[in-house]
Design a protein around this motif. Structure first.
Motif, PDB file in Angstrom:
ATOM      1  N   LEU A 126       0.843  -1.200   0.000  1.00  0.00           N
ATOM      2  CA  LEU A 126       0.000   0.000   0.000  1.00  0.00           C
ATOM      3  C   LEU A 126       0.876   1.247   0.000  1.00  0.00           C
ATOM      4  O   LEU A 126       1.901   1.278   0.668  1.00  0.00           O
ATOM      5  CB  LEU A 126      -0.879   0.015   1.250  1.00  0.00           C
ATOM      6  N   GLY A 127       0.458   2.262  -0.720  1.00  0.00           N
ATOM      7  CA  GLY A 127       1.129   3.555  -0.646  1.00  0.00           C
ATOM      8  C   GLY A 127       2.092   3.837  -1.782  1.00  0.00           C
ATOM      9  O   GLY A 127       2.355   4.994  -2.087  1.00  0.00           O
ATOM     10  N   GLN A 128       2.589   2.784  -2.436  1.00  0.00           N
ATOM     11  CA  GLN A 128       3.622   3.052  -3.436  1.00  0.00           C
ATOM     12  C   GLN A 128       3.070   3.693  -4.711  1.00  0.00           C
ATOM     13  O   GLN A 128       3.677   4.622  -5.242  1.00  0.00           O
ATOM     14  CB  GLN A 128       4.419   1.797  -3.743  1.00  0.00           C
ATOM     15  N   HIS A 129       1.900   3.238  -5.177  1.00  0.00           N
ATOM     16  CA  HIS A 129       1.304   3.894  -6.347  1.00  0.00           C
ATOM     17  C   HIS A 129       0.891   5.318  -5.991  1.00  0.00           C
ATOM     18  O   HIS A 129       1.016   6.233  -6.808  1.00  0.00           O
ATOM     19  CB  HIS A 129       0.070   3.116  -6.824  1.00  0.00           C
ATOM     20  N   ALA A 130       0.393   5.500  -4.757  1.00  0.00           N
ATOM     21  CA  ALA A 130      -0.028   6.836  -4.322  1.00  0.00           C
ATOM     22  C   ALA A 130       1.147   7.804  -4.394  1.00  0.00           C
ATOM     23  O   ALA A 130       1.026   8.926  -4.914  1.00  0.00           O
ATOM     24  CB  ALA A 130      -0.581   6.769  -2.898  1.00  0.00           C
ATOM     25  N   LEU A 131       2.284   7.354  -3.906  1.00  0.00           N
ATOM     26  CA  LEU A 131       3.474   8.202  -3.895  1.00  0.00           C
ATOM     27  C   LEU A 131       3.963   8.482  -5.319  1.00  0.00           C
ATOM     28  O   LEU A 131       4.288   9.621  -5.670  1.00  0.00           O
ATOM     29  CB  LEU A 131       4.561   7.511  -3.080  1.00  0.00           C
ATOM     30  N   LEU A 147       0.529  13.890   2.589  1.00  0.00           N
ATOM     31  CA  LEU A 147       0.239  12.775   1.679  1.00  0.00           C
ATOM     32  C   LEU A 147       1.483  11.912   1.445  1.00  0.00           C
ATOM     33  O   LEU A 147       1.393  10.681   1.399  1.00  0.00           O
ATOM     34  CB  LEU A 147      -0.296  13.304   0.342  1.00  0.00           C
ATOM     35  N   VAL A 148       2.639  12.570   1.325  1.00  0.00           N
ATOM     36  CA  VAL A 148       3.888  11.818   1.145  1.00  0.00           C
ATOM     37  C   VAL A 148       4.157  10.967   2.392  1.00  0.00           C
ATOM     38  O   VAL A 148       4.493   9.779   2.305  1.00  0.00           O
ATOM     39  CB  VAL A 148       5.066  12.778   0.866  1.00  0.00           C
ATOM     40  N   LEU A 194       1.994   9.898   4.587  1.00  0.00           N
ATOM     41  CA  LEU A 194       1.001   8.814   4.666  1.00  0.00           C
ATOM     42  C   LEU A 194       1.390   7.646   3.764  1.00  0.00           C
ATOM     43  O   LEU A 194       1.296   6.480   4.149  1.00  0.00           O
ATOM     44  CB  LEU A 194      -0.378   9.337   4.258  1.00  0.00           C
ATOM     45  N   ALA A 195       1.823   7.983   2.554  1.00  0.00           N
ATOM     46  CA  ALA A 195       2.195   6.940   1.595  1.00  0.00           C
ATOM     47  C   ALA A 195       3.410   6.155   2.107  1.00  0.00           C
ATOM     48  O   ALA A 195       3.431   4.916   2.045  1.00  0.00           O
ATOM     49  CB  ALA A 195       2.500   7.557   0.238  1.00  0.00           C
ATOM     50  N   LEU A 196       4.410   6.876   2.618  1.00  0.00           N
ATOM     51  CA  LEU A 196       5.608   6.199   3.131  1.00  0.00           C
ATOM     52  C   LEU A 196       5.276   5.322   4.334  1.00  0.00           C
ATOM     53  O   LEU A 196       5.783   4.210   4.479  1.00  0.00           O
ATOM     54  CB  LEU A 196       6.682   7.228   3.511  1.00  0.00           C
ATOM     55  N   ALA A 238       2.386   3.935   4.898  1.00  0.00           N
ATOM     56  CA  ALA A 238       1.642   2.762   4.396  1.00  0.00           C
ATOM     57  C   ALA A 238       2.602   1.716   3.844  1.00  0.00           C
ATOM     58  O   ALA A 238       2.453   0.518   4.098  1.00  0.00           O
ATOM     59  CB  ALA A 238       0.653   3.197   3.323  1.00  0.00           C
ATOM     60  N   ILE A 239       3.611   2.170   3.080  1.00  0.00           N
ATOM     61  CA  ILE A 239       4.587   1.227   2.507  1.00  0.00           C
ATOM     62  C   ILE A 239       5.325   0.501   3.631  1.00  0.00           C
ATOM     63  O   ILE A 239       5.456  -0.732   3.626  1.00  0.00           O
ATOM     64  CB  ILE A 239       5.601   1.972   1.604  1.00  0.00           C
ATOM     65  N   ASP A 241       3.028  -1.900   5.555  1.00  0.00           N
ATOM     66  CA  ASP A 241       2.666  -3.049   4.724  1.00  0.00           C
ATOM     67  C   ASP A 241       3.822  -4.048   4.649  1.00  0.00           C
ATOM     68  O   ASP A 241       3.622  -5.260   4.716  1.00  0.00           O
ATOM     69  CB  ASP A 241       2.303  -2.564   3.315  1.00  0.00           C
ATOM     70  N   ARG A 300      -9.722  -2.388   1.614  1.00  0.00           N
ATOM     71  CA  ARG A 300      -9.287  -3.102   0.418  1.00  0.00           C
ATOM     72  C   ARG A 300     -10.407  -4.024  -0.063  1.00  0.00           C
ATOM     73  O   ARG A 300     -10.616  -4.184  -1.259  1.00  0.00           O
ATOM     74  CB  ARG A 300      -8.033  -3.901   0.733  1.00  0.00           C
TER      75      ARG A 300
END
Lengths: 175, 315
Positions: free
Chosen positions: A70-75, B17-18, B20-22, B24-25, B28, B43
């Motif tokens: 999760l998050g990689q496409h968003a980034l 947003l950056v 949050l994405a990091l 999440a990665i 995960d 999901r």
């Protein structure tokens, strides 16, 4: 503008569904990266915080539909939107002759970004056999995709000024 | 006014947003490292929406592709073929287990033990979509929690191991394929009992890392699941050794495997309604979405020992 953003997200969702289905009978390399194309189209049409958030949401949708982290496409899609915004200020990205190489370059940058973030894919011959044709497909489809979003947003959002037009907003000044 | 405020918050929003994405990665990857493969309900919502749409999208193409064989040339034979394939899968799994029992213990298990062991039901499922990213290998199947399918359950075909369920919704599930670079499974060479880890390469092949003398693994050897990983039952085919890279100075050696399953032609798969003891411990008591398979969801009791759990399709 909000309607355009919503249409772009809807277009990404439908595009992802189509790509997911088409991948069962077509080689992956022949299928475009839908979220990248939507992020670029958003960068051309939806500036500011709304464009930023929508690009992130488009990538997030791909994350939820993919088996990857999760998050990689968003980034990555956030990055694509930012680079498109930078490009819009320097060149006329709405022109096909500029947009096509720009999208091909973005595709290559996304591959590097993906590798840097997750280590997947390993940069080998097998990867380039998919990445290079897909970058070409992205580049070829980008203009049509941009026109499709333009057409759709023109129907739902009469206030949308379209790419390349001058927009003066009392609150934010010239953009 | 509101628009101006939002525009002023552009840079903080970007940073948020950056971040949050990091986050999440990172979370995960941490979840994957500790084997926690169940993802959140959000999901599941998109999977639930995607499954019928993708099924509808693939249906016309599949229909056209199958028209000749289905309606003209092989009318009536296809159903028979599907039934026989299912039966063949069951018999091959049972056969593998019998061979396993012979090789491992030098004697047959008792009939009663076998009867108990083979009672693991399968749920047939149709592949309705592939991963939206070319860099990850997963498929969407049209069976979900309402069919007793939960995260952590193994997915097989008549040829061997396909992968494991990683996300579910009421009527759909995502299966992470063995080919994916995030996948790994504990395997043994059927001939020599050499044990190691089979990993997806992210491409079309598999890599087998083993810790015994190089000559214990030879080209042509069949690698099967060991049952030690806690996800897949013992004795399912993983692949065949096509190359061995044994470095005498290295501690671990590597072999290249050709997967037993043709992942390019996945149409119908079988979800084993069984979750290994490690995953059951991990998910136990986390509610309906993550709880162990019960009689009500699977149609019958599925508790089974870690070893020797061959598959048997549900009636």
């Amino acid at each position: 503008m909000r309607r355009t953003a919503l249409v772009a997200w809807g277009l990404a969702l439908v595009g992802l569904w189509i790509v997911g289905s088409a991948a069962t009978w077509l080689p992956r390399a022949w299928l475009p990266d839908v979220t990248l194309l939507v992020a670029v189209a958003l960068g051309l049409r939806v500036p500011g915080a709304l464009g930023l958030a929508t690009a992130w949401a488009v990538g997030g949708t791909a994350d939820l539909l993919s088996g990857g982290p999760l998050g990689q496409h968003a980034l990555l899609d956030l990055g694509a939107w930012l680079l498109t915004r930078v490009g819009v200020h320097r060149v006329d990205l709405a022109r096909g002759v500029v947009l096509v190489p720009f999208v091909a370059t973005l595709s290559a940058l996304q591959l590097l970004g993906q590798w840097a973030l997750t280590g997947i894919p390993g940069l080998g011959r097998e990867v380039f056999a998919i990445a290079i044709p897909q970058a070409l497909v992205n580049a070829v489809v980008a203009l049509a995709f941009q026109r499709l979003l333009e057409g759709l947003s023109g129907r739902v959002d009469p206030d949308d000024p379209g790419p390349g037009s001058l927009r003066i907003d009392a609150a934010t000044g010239l953009r | 006014m509101l628009r101006a405020l939002i525009e002023r918050l552009r840079v903080p929003l970007l940073l948020l947003l950056v971040a949050l994405a990091l986050l999440a990665i990172a979370s995960d990857r941490r979840a994957l490292a500790r084997g926690d493969r169940e993802s959140g309900w959000w999901r599941g919502v998109l999977l639930e929406l995607a499954a019928p749409v993708q099924k509808a999208l693939t249906a016309p193409v599949d229909g056209t592709r199958n028209a000749w064989s289905h309606y003209v040339a092989l009318r009536g034979v296809r159903q028979e073929n599907e039934r026989l394939r299912e039966r063949l899968a069951q018999l091959e799994e049972e056969n593998l287990q019998f061979r396993e029992a012979l090789v491992e213990g030098g004697r047959l298990r008792t009939i009663a033990d076998m009867r108990r062991d083979v009672e693991v039901p399968m749920r047939p499922a149709q592949v309705v979509g592939m991963d939206v990213s070319p860099w990850f290998h997963s498929v969407l199947v049209d069976r979900g929690r309402s069919d007793g399918v939960h995260a952590g359950m193994p997915v097989v075909t008549e040829d061997g191991v396909v992968g494991v369920i990683t996300a579910t919704s009421p009527n759909a599930a995502r299966t992470l394929l063995l080919l994916d670079a995030q996948s790994s499974v504990d395997g043994i060479v059927q001939r020599s009992r050499a044990r190691g880890i089979v990993r997806g390469t992210g491409g079309d092949g598999l890599e087998f890392e083993f810790f015994v003398r190089g000559d214990d693994v030879q080209v042509g050897d069949l690698v099967i699941t060991s049952g030690f990983g806690g996800v897949h039952p013992k004795g399912s085919r993983i692949g065949e050794v096509v190359a061995v890279h044994a470095d005498p100075t290295a501690f671990a050696h590597r072999a290249v495997l050709r997967p037993a399953v043709d992942f390019g032609r996945l149409e119908q798969v079988f979800v084993l309604l069984w979750r290994g003891p490690a995953l059951d411990l991990l998910y136990d008591g986390e509610g309906d979405q993550t709880g162990p398979v019960s009689e009500t969801t699977a149609g019958r009791q599925t508790a089974a020992p870690a070893a020797a759990v061959p598959a048997k399709p549900t009636p």
